[in-house]
Design a protein around this motif. Structure first.
Motif, PDB file in Angstrom:
ATOM      1  N   TYR A  20       1.115  -0.985  -0.564  1.00  0.00           N
ATOM      2  CA  TYR A  20      -0.124  -0.032  -0.330  1.00  0.00           C
ATOM      3  C   TYR A  20       1.106   1.618   0.103  1.00  0.00           C
ATOM      4  O   TYR A  20       1.933   0.961   0.760  1.00  0.00           O
ATOM      5  N   LYS A  21       0.632   1.625  -0.580  1.00  0.00           N
ATOM      6  CA  LYS A  21       1.523   3.470  -0.727  1.00  0.00           C
ATOM      7  C   LYS A  21       0.254   4.784  -0.969  1.00  0.00           C
ATOM      8  O   LYS A  21      -0.464   4.809  -1.470  1.00  0.00           O
ATOM      9  N   LYS A  22       0.341   5.446   0.613  1.00  0.00           N
ATOM     10  CA  LYS A  22      -0.757   6.448   0.340  1.00  0.00           C
ATOM     11  C   LYS A  22      -0.078   7.481  -1.042  1.00  0.00           C
ATOM     12  O   LYS A  22       0.663   7.654  -1.097  1.00  0.00           O
ATOM     13  N   GLY A  23      -1.332   8.074  -1.892  1.00  0.00           N
ATOM     14  CA  GLY A  23      -0.896   8.920  -2.831  1.00  0.00           C
ATOM     15  C   GLY A  23      -0.137   7.995  -3.877  1.00  0.00           C
ATOM     16  O   GLY A  23       0.005   8.264  -4.904  1.00  0.00           O
ATOM     17  N   GLY A  24      -0.246   6.837  -3.937  1.00  0.00           N
ATOM     18  CA  GLY A  24      -0.535   5.952  -5.027  1.00  0.00           C
ATOM     19  C   GLY A  24      -1.511   5.828  -5.964  1.00  0.00           C
ATOM     20  O   GLY A  24      -2.420   5.773  -5.682  1.00  0.00           O
ATOM     21  N   SER A  25      -0.743   4.633  -6.430  1.00  0.00           N
ATOM     22  CA  SER A  25      -2.226   4.214  -7.673  1.00  0.00           C
ATOM     23  C   SER A  25      -3.636   3.349  -7.131  1.00  0.00           C
ATOM     24  O   SER A  25      -3.711   2.960  -6.047  1.00  0.00           O
ATOM     25  N   VAL A  26      -4.468   4.128  -7.571  1.00  0.00           N
ATOM     26  CA  VAL A  26      -5.576   3.401  -7.073  1.00  0.00           C
ATOM     27  C   VAL A  26      -5.984   2.315  -7.142  1.00  0.00           C
ATOM     28  O   VAL A  26      -6.553   1.166  -6.454  1.00  0.00           O
ATOM     29  N   VAL A  27      -5.612   1.611  -8.783  1.00  0.00           N
ATOM     30  CA  VAL A  27      -5.804  -0.187  -8.407  1.00  0.00           C
ATOM     31  C   VAL A  27      -4.740  -0.744  -7.883  1.00  0.00           C
ATOM     32  O   VAL A  27      -5.436  -1.493  -6.950  1.00  0.00           O
ATOM     33  N   ARG A  28      -3.347   0.055  -7.672  1.00  0.00           N
ATOM     34  CA  ARG A  28      -2.819  -0.776  -6.910  1.00  0.00           C
ATOM     35  C   ARG A  28      -3.225  -0.792  -5.252  1.00  0.00           C
ATOM     36  O   ARG A  28      -3.261  -2.150  -4.751  1.00  0.00           O
ATOM     37  N   ASN A  29      -3.762  -0.051  -4.611  1.00  0.00           N
ATOM     38  CA  ASN A  29      -4.141   0.261  -3.281  1.00  0.00           C
ATOM     39  C   ASN A  29      -5.247  -0.656  -3.671  1.00  0.00           C
ATOM     40  O   ASN A  29      -5.452  -0.976  -2.238  1.00  0.00           O
ATOM     41  N   SER A  30      -6.386  -0.316  -4.277  1.00  0.00           N
ATOM     42  CA  SER A  30      -7.632  -1.042  -4.321  1.00  0.00           C
ATOM     43  C   SER A  30      -7.017  -2.850  -3.637  1.00  0.00           C
ATOM     44  O   SER A  30      -7.874  -3.607  -3.578  1.00  0.00           O
ATOM     45  N   TYR A  31      -6.455  -3.198  -5.114  1.00  0.00           N
ATOM     46  CA  TYR A  31      -5.708  -4.362  -4.893  1.00  0.00           C
ATOM     47  C   TYR A  31      -5.235  -4.725  -3.896  1.00  0.00           C
ATOM     48  O   TYR A  31      -5.362  -5.567  -3.069  1.00  0.00           O
ATOM     49  N   PHE A  32      -4.515  -4.683  -3.432  1.00  0.00           N
ATOM     50  CA  PHE A  32      -3.728  -4.359  -1.657  1.00  0.00           C
ATOM     51  C   PHE A  32      -4.965  -5.188  -0.875  1.00  0.00           C
ATOM     52  O   PHE A  32      -5.199  -5.904   0.077  1.00  0.00           O
ATOM     53  N   TRP A  33      -5.404  -3.855  -0.538  1.00  0.00           N
ATOM     54  CA  TRP A  33      -6.957  -3.542   0.082  1.00  0.00           C
ATOM     55  C   TRP A  33      -7.881  -5.470   0.212  1.00  0.00           C
ATOM     56  O   TRP A  33      -8.312  -5.683   0.987  1.00  0.00           O
ATOM     57  N   ALA A  34      -8.126  -5.576  -1.292  1.00  0.00           N
ATOM     58  CA  ALA A  34      -9.000  -6.764  -1.853  1.00  0.00           C
ATOM     59  C   ALA A  34      -8.134  -8.186  -1.078  1.00  0.00           C
ATOM     60  O   ALA A  34      -8.634  -8.535  -0.448  1.00  0.00           O
ATOM     61  N   LEU A  35      -6.726  -7.326  -1.665  1.00  0.00           N
ATOM     62  CA  LEU A  35      -6.236  -9.233  -1.059  1.00  0.00           C
ATOM     63  C   LEU A  35      -6.424  -9.495   0.746  1.00  0.00           C
ATOM     64  O   LEU A  35      -6.333 -10.129   0.953  1.00  0.00           O
ATOM     65  N   LYS A  36      -6.505  -8.257   0.992  1.00  0.00           N
ATOM     66  CA  LYS A  36      -5.989  -7.872   2.984  1.00  0.00           C
ATOM     67  C   LYS A  36      -7.231  -7.762   3.414  1.00  0.00           C
ATOM     68  O   LYS A  36      -7.372  -8.719   4.354  1.00  0.00           O
ATOM     69  N   ALA A  37      -8.298  -8.045   2.674  1.00  0.00           N
ATOM     70  CA  ALA A  37      -9.573  -8.159   3.440  1.00  0.00           C
ATOM     71  C   ALA A  37     -10.474  -9.501   3.152  1.00  0.00           C
ATOM     72  O   ALA A  37     -10.304  -9.153   4.071  1.00  0.00           O
ATOM     73  N   ILE A  38      -9.700 -10.458   2.553  1.00  0.00           N
ATOM     74  CA  ILE A  38     -10.491 -11.541   2.956  1.00  0.00           C
ATOM     75  C   ILE A  38      -8.728 -12.550   3.187  1.00  0.00           C
ATOM     76  O   ILE A  38      -8.708 -14.355   3.244  1.00  0.00           O
ATOM     77  N   ALA A  39      -7.944 -12.474   4.167  1.00  0.00           N
ATOM     78  CA  ALA A  39      -6.555 -13.536   3.913  1.00  0.00           C
ATOM     79  C   ALA A  39      -7.202 -12.809   5.681  1.00  0.00           C
ATOM     80  O   ALA A  39      -7.870 -12.230   5.905  1.00  0.00           O
ATOM     81  N   GLY A  40      -6.653 -14.679   6.476  1.00  0.00           N
ATOM     82  CA  GLY A  40      -7.018 -14.841   7.321  1.00  0.00           C
ATOM     83  C   GLY A  40      -5.830 -14.180   8.494  1.00  0.00           C
ATOM     84  O   GLY A  40      -6.117 -13.916   9.480  1.00  0.00           O
ATOM     85  N   ARG A  41      -4.460 -13.763   7.771  1.00  0.00           N
ATOM     86  CA  ARG A  41      -3.807 -13.083   8.758  1.00  0.00           C
ATOM     87  C   ARG A  41      -3.044 -12.597   7.879  1.00  0.00           C
ATOM     88  O   ARG A  41      -2.285 -13.061   6.588  1.00  0.00           O
ATOM     89  N   PRO A  52      -8.870 -22.139   2.634  1.00  0.00           N
ATOM     90  CA  PRO A  52      -9.439 -22.475   1.495  1.00  0.00           C
ATOM     91  C   PRO A  52     -10.940 -22.104   1.394  1.00  0.00           C
ATOM     92  O   PRO A  52     -11.100 -22.058   0.422  1.00  0.00           O
ATOM     93  N   GLU A  53     -11.032 -21.852   2.078  1.00  0.00           N
ATOM     94  CA  GLU A  53     -12.946 -21.118   2.209  1.00  0.00           C
ATOM     95  C   GLU A  53     -13.188 -20.250   0.919  1.00  0.00           C
ATOM     96  O   GLU A  53     -13.591 -19.760   0.943  1.00  0.00           O
ATOM     97  N   VAL A  54     -11.930 -19.265   1.396  1.00  0.00           N
ATOM     98  CA  VAL A  54     -11.628 -17.629   0.322  1.00  0.00           C
ATOM     99  C   VAL A  54     -10.966 -18.488  -0.668  1.00  0.00           C
ATOM    100  O   VAL A  54     -10.880 -17.553  -1.711  1.00  0.00           O
ATOM    101  N   TRP A  55     -10.193 -19.988  -1.468  1.00  0.00           N
ATOM    102  CA  TRP A  55      -9.566 -19.656  -2.372  1.00  0.00           C
ATOM    103  C   TRP A  55     -10.554 -19.075  -3.853  1.00  0.00           C
ATOM    104  O   TRP A  55      -9.874 -18.648  -4.496  1.00  0.00           O
ATOM    105  N   PHE A  56     -11.869 -19.054  -3.636  1.00  0.00           N
ATOM    106  CA  PHE A  56     -12.489 -19.186  -4.464  1.00  0.00           C
ATOM    107  C   PHE A  56     -12.953 -17.833  -4.676  1.00  0.00           C
ATOM    108  O   PHE A  56     -12.293 -17.325  -5.769  1.00  0.00           O
ATOM    109  N   ALA A  57     -13.219 -17.050  -4.364  1.00  0.00           N
ATOM    110  CA  ALA A  57     -12.962 -15.348  -3.885  1.00  0.00           C
ATOM    111  C   ALA A  57     -11.376 -15.155  -4.720  1.00  0.00           C
ATOM    112  O   ALA A  57     -11.731 -14.022  -4.932  1.00  0.00           O
ATOM    113  N   LEU A  58     -10.727 -15.776  -3.961  1.00  0.00           N
ATOM    114  CA  LEU A  58      -9.243 -15.092  -4.445  1.00  0.00           C
ATOM    115  C   LEU A  58      -9.176 -15.095  -6.044  1.00  0.00           C
ATOM    116  O   LEU A  58      -8.717 -14.548  -6.534  1.00  0.00           O
ATOM    117  N   ASN A  59      -9.627 -16.420  -6.298  1.00  0.00           N
ATOM    118  CA  ASN A  59      -8.911 -17.199  -7.880  1.00  0.00           C
ATOM    119  C   ASN A  59      -9.673 -15.429  -8.837  1.00  0.00           C
ATOM    120  O   ASN A  59      -9.552 -15.242  -9.928  1.00  0.00           O
TER     121      ASN A  59
END
Length: 98
Positions: A20-41, A52-59
């Protein structure tokens, strides 16, 4: 992104997860937060974990960001070592061997 599966947990190598980069690309920051949102840790400096429950969403998420054309293949594809064994079906469309 380098990936491995241990005890039914998918690990993404922390150095390969887009930062995540403050002031960075909206797409990259959205991607970062989306990956983080479904991560267990998802701790800084540690590999990110996905059950395994989120692998389909990750895909679906990886496919969607890959198709957008804003991110490179190395950022949206899971890369497994050849000795990993079989890649789970649900992740096969977004995975390759190193």
């Amino acid at each position: 992104m380098r990936a491995r599966i241990e005890d039914d947990i998918l690990f993404l190598h922390h150095e390969d997860v887009p930062p995540y980069k403050k002031g960075g690309s909206v797409v990259r920051n959205s991607y970062f937060w989306a990956l983080k949102a479904i991560a267990g840790r998802a701790s800084r400096g540690r590999d990110w974990e996905y059950e395994p429950e989120v692998w389909f969403a990750l895909n679906r998420m990886l496919l969607s960001f890959a198709e957008s054309g804003y991110l490179g293949l190395s950022e949206t594809q899971l890369e497994f070592l050849p000795d990993t064994g079989e890649i789970p079906d649900v992740l096969r469309s977004v995975s390759t061997w190193l």
